[in-house]
Design a protein around this motif. Structure first.
Motif, PDB file in Angstrom:
ATOM      1  N   GLY A 185      -2.468   1.945  -4.656  1.00 40.91           N
ATOM      2  CA  GLY A 185      -1.918   3.285  -4.535  1.00 40.91           C
ATOM      3  C   GLY A 185      -0.441   3.361  -4.861  1.00 40.91           C
ATOM      4  O   GLY A 185       0.329   4.002  -4.145  1.00 40.91           O
ATOM      5  N   ASN A 227       0.840  -1.196   0.000  1.00 37.27           N
ATOM      6  CA  ASN A 227       0.000   0.000   0.000  1.00 37.27           C
ATOM      7  C   ASN A 227       0.878   1.250   0.000  1.00 37.27           C
ATOM      8  O   ASN A 227       1.784   1.361   0.835  1.00 37.27           O
ATOM      9  CB  ASN A 227      -0.906   0.016   1.231  1.00 37.27           C
ATOM     10  N   TYR A 228       0.619   2.152  -0.913  1.00 37.70           N
ATOM     11  CA  TYR A 228       1.320   3.429  -0.997  1.00 37.70           C
ATOM     12  C   TYR A 228       2.818   3.213  -1.260  1.00 37.70           C
ATOM     13  O   TYR A 228       3.613   2.974  -0.355  1.00 37.70           O
ATOM     14  CB  TYR A 228       1.136   4.258   0.284  1.00 37.70           C
ATOM     15  N   LYS A 281      -7.601   6.797  -0.288  1.00 37.48           N
ATOM     16  CA  LYS A 281      -7.357   8.212  -0.022  1.00 37.48           C
ATOM     17  C   LYS A 281      -5.871   8.499  -0.153  1.00 37.48           C
ATOM     18  O   LYS A 281      -5.043   7.596  -0.236  1.00 37.48           O
ATOM     19  CB  LYS A 281      -7.833   8.571   1.388  1.00 37.48           C
ATOM     20  N   GLY A 291      -2.235   8.198  -3.661  1.00 31.40           N
ATOM     21  CA  GLY A 291      -3.191   7.100  -3.598  1.00 31.40           C
ATOM     22  C   GLY A 291      -3.593   6.516  -4.934  1.00 31.40           C
ATOM     23  O   GLY A 291      -4.306   5.504  -4.981  1.00 31.40           O
ATOM     24  N   SER A 316      -6.319   1.448  -6.884  1.00 25.59           N
ATOM     25  CA  SER A 316      -6.006   2.678  -6.171  1.00 25.59           C
ATOM     26  C   SER A 316      -6.252   2.484  -4.684  1.00 25.59           C
ATOM     27  O   SER A 316      -6.993   1.584  -4.270  1.00 25.59           O
ATOM     28  CB  SER A 316      -6.860   3.828  -6.689  1.00 25.59           C
ATOM     29  N   ALA A 317      -5.635   3.331  -3.875  1.00 21.69           N
ATOM     30  CA  ALA A 317      -5.941   3.376  -2.457  1.00 21.69           C
ATOM     31  C   ALA A 317      -7.169   4.245  -2.244  1.00 21.69           C
ATOM     32  O   ALA A 317      -7.579   4.995  -3.133  1.00 21.69           O
ATOM     33  CB  ALA A 317      -4.752   3.922  -1.673  1.00 21.69           C
ATOM     34  N   PRO A 323      -9.197   8.265  -4.807  1.00 25.35           N
ATOM     35  CA  PRO A 323      -8.633   9.259  -3.888  1.00 25.35           C
ATOM     36  C   PRO A 323      -8.663  10.687  -4.427  1.00 25.35           C
ATOM     37  O   PRO A 323      -8.061  11.577  -3.854  1.00 25.35           O
ATOM     38  CB  PRO A 323      -7.191   8.773  -3.723  1.00 25.35           C
TER      39      PRO A 323
END
Length: 707
Positions: free
Chosen positions: A371, A347-348, A424, A447, A421-422, A474
């Motif tokens: 993200g 993540n990210y 946020k 994100g 995508s994440a 996001p």
């Protein structure tokens, strides 16, 4: 409505093609056949030849392995862990009840990753933070529109000054014996660090459930339900390899990772509840949380029936739980779903690379990146189930609890790649170890999933091969931006921002968009891919519980052989309950292109848009909008087509697609069974055996693999 052409034989012309420049130019969807076939005549260009490209000017440069000088530390395999030719560990490798036997390598691998992460942090994190702050200030001064958060791009941070001089942890075979394997529980990949699994090395997931569920108070792993009303979830388990808030991290090498999902789950804690194949359980979570053992006859709270403290039946495997939760319990109780660990979750990140590795037998999804700016998956092999799934002595060679040996049908929910995508944007310090974050300053992650490449991979699994998840958006409120947009912030080292190209895909559900499309998906390029024996090949799937806009999805130069459904575009993927009964999320698929698609064998195709007033809620129709150009089947009479609520443009198509007032199918152009296949994309080199893993392929090798 189901259509088939009649049995009138069609004309088939076979072309012998010699290509001297295949793969050396632009293999993009917009490239003409003559661009890709240097020896073709101008008057009669030879069809594009799928499956032979070795380079592509539209893609960024290929990843490279680290040099010896870039290695932080090297760990050798124990001589007690030796991979057998089937891919399984030896029969006595991890038979026992203690973590020292069941999980011997997690601590030392993680310690090496943490030390390398700390060294990388000391060398480059301050420079990364400064670059991110400077980029944010410049973007703010420029008042860039529709940006949810400013910061340095993945392309900027790929520069040498943001990479440490030493950044890799290398796992190698023993220098003193036959050891070639590691057994580990969950690992945290630090920012800037590469986990290098060397050729000849296999990293096995521990069978010890305690490694994935370390908290006595929950959440609990290895179940199909965590209460009478709440289903299990993969989020209850730590992934085998995970990482968040990363810059320039990678997992690479010629070695492999095997999650052993067909092996019996065990526990180094005798009180932890496990389900047996007779559906009894060893304990309850209520008793376990108190350090107690529930008595025989106590109702289970993990999806089983009753506690039995003296039963001799073996414990379930991860795939047993997946089948029980999804195929049986979910259909009867509505709350069944497995709590199985995933192989990789990220993540990210900015610049996340998977290169050269082989992945087998994940308990759930193989790779879930969310993200990520700069996601590269290159020359990766995913084969699930592999031969080791049924040969593994730690599972005693047993079939699953229903009596079936592991197959692609019983390896449920083993998606290879689920990029998305994440939910946020995030501003966070970089992760530099399993328990530490950088103090150099926070980094901005917007994100989005951007600058994504899946290239030169080989994928065979029990579920989606690649599934683009447009579930999270996001973007700033009211901006109108898509959750996934291949044209967003495209780096200058590539032509497109989201590419799936030059892949060989076998068992599984092919390349999918969805099911989650509620945040929107657009500008995806899928070209020069082969599908051999896949259940589905190309599909866009959603429903009105998860629907949204899907547009500008371009498929080009595709070979499909012996697929159950070669083409599947449907907004009726499931009957999942609406999150808000009065506000459906309508699937809207339009501006989809299929160009140069060659279909071989008996198969079907579905072209469906969303019908007006479906389900009794008033709404306008959302017809499927698609253009098909040079879409040809060798045997069009063996292709069954279902179409409804679709506006289709046809150019040189021999599939049985017809206009229909009853089913609201409108055609521009017409299909013809008598069309020659002379212009069909060349599939003569598209289909190859799954490569490079010897006897571990359950289907074995054929003469095709030696060509």
């Amino acid at each position: 409505m189901l259509y088939r052409f009649g049995v009138i034989p069609c004309l088939v012309i076979t072309l012998a093609v010699s290509l001297t420049a295949c793969g050396s130019g632009d293999n993009s969807p917009s490239a003409s056949n003559s661009d890709n076939n240097a020896t073709s005549s101008a008057a009669h260009p030879a069809p594009f030849k799928v499956g032979v490209a070795t380079s592509d000017a539209a893609l960024p440069p290929a990843p490279q392995l680290p040099t010896d000088a870039q290695v932080c530390s090297t760990l050798e395999a124990s001589n007690s862990l030796v991979r057998q030719p089937s891919g399984a560990l030896g029969p006595e490798a991890d038979n026992g009840t203690t973590s020292a036997i069941l999980n011997p390598d997690q601590a030392r691998i993680q310690a090496a990753l943490d030390a390398c992460g700390a060294a990388v942090d000391a060398q480059v994190s301050a420079a990364i933070s400064a670059a991110d702050a400077a980029a944010a200030a410049a973007q703010k001064a420029a008042a860039k529109p529709n940006i949810n958060i400013a910061g340095a791009s993945a392309q900027q941070l790929a520069a040498p000054q943001y990479r440490a001089s030493q950044f890799a942890v290398r796992l190698v075979v023993s220098s003193t014996g036959a050891g070639n394997s590691f057994i580990t529980g969950p690992l945290t990949l630090p920012s800037g660090v590469t986990l290098w699994i060397d050729t000849g090395v296999t990293v096995y997931a521990t069978r010890d459930v305690m490694a994935y569920a370390p908290n006595p108070a929950g959440p609990y792993c290895a179940n199909t339900a965590v209460s009478s009303t709440k289903a299990g979830s993969s989020g209850n388990c730590l992934p085998l390899i995970g990482g968040s808030y990363l810059v320039n991290s990678a997992v690479v090498g010629g070695g492999s990772i095997d999650s052993r999902a067909a092996s019996e789950i065990v526990s180094s804690n005798s009180l932890y509840p496990l389900m047996r194949v007779d559906l009894s359980c060893t304990n309850t979570y209520t008793a376990y949380a108190q350090g107690l053992q529930a008595t025989t006859g106590t109702p289970c709270d993990n999806g089983g029936n009753f506690v039995n403290t003296s039963a001799s039946s073996r414990h379930m495997t991860w795939w047993d739980l997946a089948w029980l939760g999804n195929m049986i319990e979910n259909g009867t109780t509505g709350v069944g779903s497995q709590s199985n660990f995933r192989m990789m979750v990220f993540n990210y990140a900015k610049n996340l690379t998977l290169f050269g590795i082989t992945m087998n037998n994940s308990a759930n999804f193989h790779v879930v990146p969310s993200g990520v700016d700069g996601l590269t998956v290159w020359n990766v092999k995913v084969q699930t189930p592999s031969l080791s799934a049924s040969a593994n002595p730690a599972g005693n060679g047993n079939p699953n609890y229903l009596g079936m040996v592991p197959t692609i049908d019983t390896a449920k929910n083993t998606d290879a790649f689920d990029p998305g995508s994440a939910s946020k944007a995030a501003v966070q310090a970089l992760t530099i170890g399993s328990t530490k974050t950088s103090t150099a300053g926070k980094i901005s992650f917007d994100g989005y999933l951007k600058n994504t490449v899946f290239a030169y991979n080989y994928i065979s699994t029990g579920d989606d091969d690649i599934a683009i998840k447009g579930s999270a958006n996001p973007s700033p409120a009211g901006s109108g931006l898509f959750g996934i947009d291949g044209n967003r912030d495209v780096a200058t080292d590539r032509k497109y921002g989201f590419v799936i190209a030059h892949n060989h895909i076998y068992a599984g559900h092919g390349v999918s968009v969805g099911s989650e499309t509620n945040a929107g998906v657009t500008n995806i390029q899928v070209y020069d891919n082969s599908f051999d024996g896949s259940e589905q090949a190309l599909r866009i799937k959603s429903d009105w519980a998860r629907g949204g806009i899907v547009t500008n999805i371009n498929y080009n130069d595709i070979c499909i052989r012996d697929s159950g459904q070669a083409l599947l575009f449907t907004p009726y993927y499931s009957t999942k309950a609406l999150p808000n009964p009065t506000s459906p999320l309508y699937p809207d698929f339009h501006d989809i292109t299929l160009s140069n698609v060659h279909i071989i064998g008996t198969t079907s195709a579905i072209f469906e848009g969303f019908q007006a007033n479906t389900g009794g809620i008033a709404h306008a129709a959302l017809p499927l909008g698609m253009t098909l150009t040079n879409v040809l089947a060798d045997s069009p009479s063996n292709v069954a087509v279902t179409a409804s609520d679709a506006n289709l443009t046809l150019n040189n198509v021999n599939l049985p697609i017809f206009p229909s007032n009853a089913n609201r199918v409108v055609l521009t152009g017409a299909a013809s069974q008598s069309l020659s296949t002379a212009k069909a994309v060349d599939c003569s080199s598209a289909y190859v055996d799954f490569p490079g893993i010897g006897d571990s392929s359950p289907s074995g090798q054929t003469w095709a693999g030696s060509q």
